[in-house]
Enzyme design. Structure first.
Site, PDB file in Angstrom:
ATOM      1  N   HIS A   1      10.779  -0.416  18.750  1.00  0.00           N
ATOM      2  CA  HIS A   1       9.202  -1.110  17.410  1.00  0.00           C
ATOM      3  C   HIS A   1       8.650  -2.090  17.717  1.00  0.00           C
ATOM      4  CE1 HIS A   1       7.919  -2.887  13.258  1.00  0.00           C
ATOM      5  NE2 HIS A   1       7.891  -3.969  13.066  1.00  0.00           N
ATOM      6  N   GLU A   2       9.199  -2.704  18.533  1.00  0.00           N
ATOM      7  CA  GLU A   2       8.956  -4.443  19.254  1.00  0.00           C
ATOM      8  C   GLU A   2       7.317  -3.694  20.270  1.00  0.00           C
ATOM      9  OE1 GLU A   2       8.385  -7.512  17.746  1.00  0.00           O
ATOM     10  OE2 GLU A   2       9.497  -7.036  16.287  1.00  0.00           O
TER      11      GLU A   2
ATOM     12  N   HIS B   1       5.016  -2.228  19.375  1.00  0.00           N
ATOM     13  CA  HIS B   1       3.177  -3.077  19.489  1.00  0.00           C
ATOM     14  C   HIS B   1       2.811  -3.580  20.914  1.00  0.00           C
ATOM     15  CE1 HIS B   1       4.240  -4.155  14.982  1.00  0.00           C
ATOM     16  NE2 HIS B   1       5.077  -4.083  15.410  1.00  0.00           N
TER      17      HIS B   1
END
Length: 198
Positions: A2-3, A6
């Site tokens: 997820h990170e 980004h």
């Protein structure tokens, strides 16, 4: 995942902040937030260290931030889709063979758990409440003055979010959204939705 998503999307849009900080890696140790980890252990609600993003490096700061924010939940849905797709293959083929049932049962259970958690996390992060990703997507539609005002104070709103989660006030709506997401992925992967009781 997820990170990193980004950070990677921000990098593709012209911001090298995450790359310069060494955060474009799948090494979980680089993404651990000590307080977030402690909260996860104690309260079962935690967070990773947010990937640093400097929206001033985007050609269009607000839309660039919205796309960067959307990348996180989308990565969760992609992970859920991949996990459920793998579980579907096992369900339709490997698990039909009695000899291989025990061999693949643990992998099947792991893939199901990944799918449920990924879809749930993706839906949670789409809530338009600071500091969640959904707020950055929604707020990009606001006038600049209001947008930057909210960004300035979003860290204080995290306490309110924690209260909502701690007292279970988001449990029911999140369960409904998660089930809807799982049902949609079941249709895409031909996995039986009744396995989840959907």
């Amino acid at each position: 995942f997820h990170e990193v998503s980004h950070g990677y999307v921000a990098y593709r849009l012209g911001d090298t902040t995450a790359k310069d900080a060494g955060r474009l890696t799948l090494n979980p140790l680089k993404h651990i937030d000590p307080m977030g980890l402690l909260m996860m252990v104690v309260f079962k609600f935690g967070w990773a260290k947010p990937v640093p993003v400097d929206m001033r490096h985007f050609r269009h700061p607000k839309s660039g931030m919205a796309v960067t924010a959307l990348a996180g939940p989308l990565s969760n849905f992609l992970m859920g889709w991949a996990a459920l797709g793998g579980a579907s293959l096992l369900y339709h083929f490997a698990l039909k063979q009695i000899v291989t049932v025990q061999l693949y049962a643990h992998l099947f259970a792991l893939l199901i758990q990944i799918a449920v958690l990924s879809v749930g996390l993706g839906m949670f992060n789409l809530i338009p409440f600071p500091p969640l990703d959904g707020s950055k997507i929604l707020f990009s539609l606001l006038p600049d003055r209001i947008y930057y005002f909210i960004l300035r104070y979003e860290r204080y709103l995290m306490a309110a979010l924690f209260v909502l989660v701690f007292f279970g006030l988001l449990d029911t709506p999140l369960a409904v959204l998660r089930d809807w997401g799982l049902r949609s992925l079941c249709q895409l992967t031909r996995f039986p939705a009744d396995f989840f009781g959907l």
